[in-house]
Design an enzyme around this catalytic site. Sequence first.
Site, PDB file in Angstrom:
ATOM      1  N   GLU A 128      23.671  47.990   5.438  1.00 29.06           N
ATOM      2  CA  GLU A 128      23.245  46.676   4.939  1.00 29.06           C
ATOM      3  C   GLU A 128      24.449  46.125   4.192  1.00 29.06           C
ATOM      4  O   GLU A 128      24.728  46.534   3.075  1.00 29.06           O
ATOM      5  CB  GLU A 128      22.020  46.845   4.039  1.00 29.06           C
ATOM      6  CG  GLU A 128      21.177  45.597   3.947  1.00 29.06           C
ATOM      7  CD  GLU A 128      21.716  44.629   2.921  1.00 29.06           C
ATOM      8  OE1 GLU A 128      22.578  43.791   3.298  1.00 29.06           O
ATOM      9  OE2 GLU A 128      21.301  44.708   1.762  1.00 29.06           O
ATOM     10  N   CYS A 185      23.505  39.649  -1.498  1.00 27.48           N
ATOM     11  CA  CYS A 185      23.971  39.561  -0.101  1.00 27.48           C
ATOM     12  C   CYS A 185      23.308  38.373   0.593  1.00 27.48           C
ATOM     13  O   CYS A 185      23.901  37.794   1.499  1.00 27.48           O
ATOM     14  CB  CYS A 185      23.725  40.871   0.636  1.00 27.48           C
ATOM     15  SG  CYS A 185      22.099  41.540   0.403  1.00 27.48           S
TER      16      CYS A 185
HETATM   17  P1  NDP Z   1      31.470  48.450  -2.492  1.00 29.16           P
HETATM   18  O1  NDP Z   1      31.048  48.364  -1.084  1.00 29.16           O
HETATM   19  O2  NDP Z   1      32.832  48.952  -2.753  1.00 29.16           O
HETATM   20  O3  NDP Z   1      30.433  49.392  -3.277  1.00 29.16           O
HETATM   21  C1  NDP Z   1      29.146  49.712  -2.801  1.00 29.16           C
HETATM   22  C2  NDP Z   1      28.910  51.210  -2.893  1.00 29.16           C
HETATM   23  O4  NDP Z   1      29.755  51.893  -1.950  1.00 29.16           O
HETATM   24  C3  NDP Z   1      29.260  51.794  -4.253  1.00 29.16           C
HETATM   25  O5  NDP Z   1      28.383  52.862  -4.530  1.00 29.16           O
HETATM   26  C4  NDP Z   1      30.668  52.308  -4.045  1.00 29.16           C
HETATM   27  O6  NDP Z   1      31.032  53.293  -4.947  1.00 29.16           O
HETATM   28  C5  NDP Z   1      30.552  52.862  -2.652  1.00 29.16           C
HETATM   29  N1  NDP Z   1      31.805  53.021  -1.946  1.00 29.16           N
HETATM   30  C6  NDP Z   1      32.742  52.064  -1.717  1.00 29.16           C
HETATM   31  N2  NDP Z   1      33.757  52.572  -0.987  1.00 29.16           N
HETATM   32  C7  NDP Z   1      33.452  53.869  -0.752  1.00 29.16           C
HETATM   33  C8  NDP Z   1      34.114  54.926  -0.072  1.00 29.16           C
HETATM   34  N3  NDP Z   1      35.270  54.752   0.554  1.00 29.16           N
HETATM   35  N4  NDP Z   1      33.536  56.143  -0.053  1.00 29.16           N
HETATM   36  C9  NDP Z   1      32.363  56.337  -0.672  1.00 29.16           C
HETATM   37  N5  NDP Z   1      31.683  55.387  -1.328  1.00 29.16           N
HETATM   38  C10 NDP Z   1      32.211  54.154  -1.368  1.00 29.16           C
HETATM   39  O7  NDP Z   1      31.243  47.087  -3.170  1.00 29.16           O
HETATM   40  P2  NDP Z   1      31.958  46.524  -4.501  1.00 29.16           P
HETATM   41  O8  NDP Z   1      31.133  46.891  -5.639  1.00 29.16           O
HETATM   42  O9  NDP Z   1      33.389  46.910  -4.562  1.00 29.16           O
HETATM   43  O10 NDP Z   1      31.866  44.977  -4.205  1.00 29.16           O
HETATM   44  C11 NDP Z   1      32.828  44.364  -3.353  1.00 29.16           C
HETATM   45  C12 NDP Z   1      32.178  43.388  -2.416  1.00 29.16           C
HETATM   46  O11 NDP Z   1      31.182  44.021  -1.617  1.00 29.16           O
HETATM   47  C13 NDP Z   1      31.414  42.268  -3.090  1.00 29.16           C
HETATM   48  O12 NDP Z   1      32.268  41.290  -3.531  1.00 29.16           O
HETATM   49  C14 NDP Z   1      30.504  41.841  -1.988  1.00 29.16           C
HETATM   50  O13 NDP Z   1      31.207  41.022  -1.106  1.00 29.16           O
HETATM   51  C15 NDP Z   1      30.162  43.126  -1.294  1.00 29.16           C
HETATM   52  N6  NDP Z   1      28.870  43.690  -1.754  1.00 29.16           N
HETATM   53  C16 NDP Z   1      27.765  43.446  -1.019  1.00 29.16           C
HETATM   54  C17 NDP Z   1      26.547  43.923  -1.447  1.00 29.16           C
HETATM   55  C18 NDP Z   1      25.321  43.678  -0.689  1.00 29.16           C
HETATM   56  O14 NDP Z   1      24.242  43.680  -1.278  1.00 29.16           O
HETATM   57  N7  NDP Z   1      25.418  43.503   0.608  1.00 29.16           N
HETATM   58  C19 NDP Z   1      26.402  44.660  -2.681  1.00 29.16           C
HETATM   59  C20 NDP Z   1      27.642  44.893  -3.368  1.00 29.16           C
HETATM   60  C21 NDP Z   1      28.813  44.423  -2.901  1.00 29.16           C
HETATM   61  P3  NDP Z   1      32.072  53.003  -6.166  1.00 29.16           P
HETATM   62  O15 NDP Z   1      31.382  52.063  -7.078  1.00 29.16           O
HETATM   63  O16 NDP Z   1      32.285  54.349  -6.740  1.00 29.16           O
HETATM   64  O17 NDP Z   1      33.310  52.424  -5.552  1.00 29.16           O
END
Ligand code: NDP
Length: 457
Positions: free
Chosen positions: A231, A265
């Site tokens: 998602e 999102c």
């Molecule tokens: P991320 O995708 O980086 O974070 C979401 C989750 O994934 C967190 O738990 C994060 O952990 C984890 N994660 C990220 N990269 C990895 C990896 N390589 N291996 C394992 N776990 C990982 O989102 P951000 O918080 O950085 O937000 C950035 C952008 O993502 C936003 O600006 C938005 O565009 C989008 N976003 C979309 C969402 C939605 O609801 N669809 C929700 C949040 C973000 P950790 O925090 O430790 O990095």
Amino acid sequence: MAYATTNPFTNEQIKVFPNSTDAEINTALDAAHNAFLSWRTTSFAERAKVMQNAADILRANIDDYSKLLTLEMGKIFAESKAETELSAAIFEYYAKNAEKLLVPQDLPVASKDEGRAKVIHQPLGVLLAVEPWNFPFYQVARIIAPQLSAGNTVVLKHASNVPQCAAAMDELMIKAGLPKGAFQNLYPTHDQVSRILADHRVRGLALTGSEGAGARLASEAGQALKKCTMELGGADAFIVLEDADLEKTVNWAVFGRHWNAGQVCVSSKRLIVVDGVYDEFVKRYREGVSKLKMGDPMDPATTLAPLSSQKAADDLKKQVEGAVAAGAKAEEIPLEMPNQGAFFRPVILTNLKDDNPAMREEFFGPVTLLFRVKDEAEAIRVANDSPYGLGGSVFTKDEARGERVAEQIETGMVYINHPTMVKADLPFGGVLRSGFGRELIDLGIKEFVNHKLIDVV
Ligand code: NDP
């Protein structure tokens, strides 16, 4: 990234949490697997009792849970309460419906040679949930309520900025009577997450987050041949046709773009307005946004919260600058801004041409992409001119027309006369770069089960 609570209203770091050790992770995976071996044999009634308890505990302590949401990610308190209630409603939905949703299915057979055929739905095992910070309870509830109800067990890797919310969900399920090991929160590094996903005890991955995280972990799940659901981001179109009820439409546009400080999102990120009502709509939209009030998210008068972190605000500023450098016009709405916290003044972007990178990006905060279009057909074309396919909305007094337009929009969800919504009894998910798979209702609970055929010939 280190797990830490930093209050986005003050930018003060309150508490840091150490990463899980490899040994702790190994013990947790053993516990999750062992819990699965007995949890999968429990009755739906037993599982329903735990889900209902979780809903009841959340509701009975709604203020305490909601304060934690506001503390860690900054959303306004009323929205925190709505999120806590939504999470409770999801637990309750599966308490009431899981058994019905997974009832074995007798298949009509074409000939006697095929015998008596049925499909039963059995849990897969331990699942890994990787979740984001924007709805710290809801994102977890919408994976654990269906998956625990189906008989799976879950380990959670929550976002690094909401460690207390993650721990609160872990404790909630223990209080609700879930056996030890069936749901566990961990604080792994990204490398440890990769190792958890590759581990033989883990059978699937559910991820909500950015495209980058999705692409990386979906490819790792693919390497390991494990089922996953994604998602990811969205850039929902909000189409305004000439016969829309303008007052209601403007109110929903202001809300749709700015609730949760625009960090959803399914925020209404692209307003697409037909020529005949464009000027009037924009005038009223600007007035609506100008009435928002930034401030302490615990103050009931606040209507626009800080972003989740100062880094999120800095990154969004750079993204707007990038759009402007590529030819967009940016209008900042001059709201009074507190002199502390991760606040971001609303921006309206216009003059967006095809080659502007903003046309292909998700703006996760109060930035509106505004488009003037000739007619309905052009509105549909602009709506579909996006790499994303999550939600969308169409505003018109003619519902049949709205449905016809909705059928032509390439997304997983379209609402007529409402921004894309999130409810316990409606499915959620998208297509294209917004990901794949569905959450909630029967579609969500059936994502991680073995649809096993039993044929008595
Ligand atoms: P991320 O995708 O980086 O974070 C979401 C989750 O994934 C967190 O738990 C994060 O952990 C984890 N994660 C990220 N990269 C990895 C990896 N390589 N291996 C394992 N776990 C990982 O989102 P951000 O918080 O950085 O937000 C950035 C952008 O993502 C936003 O600006 C938005 O565009 C989008 N976003 C979309 C969402 C939605 O609801 N669809 C929700 C949040 C973000 P950790 O925090 O430790 O990095």
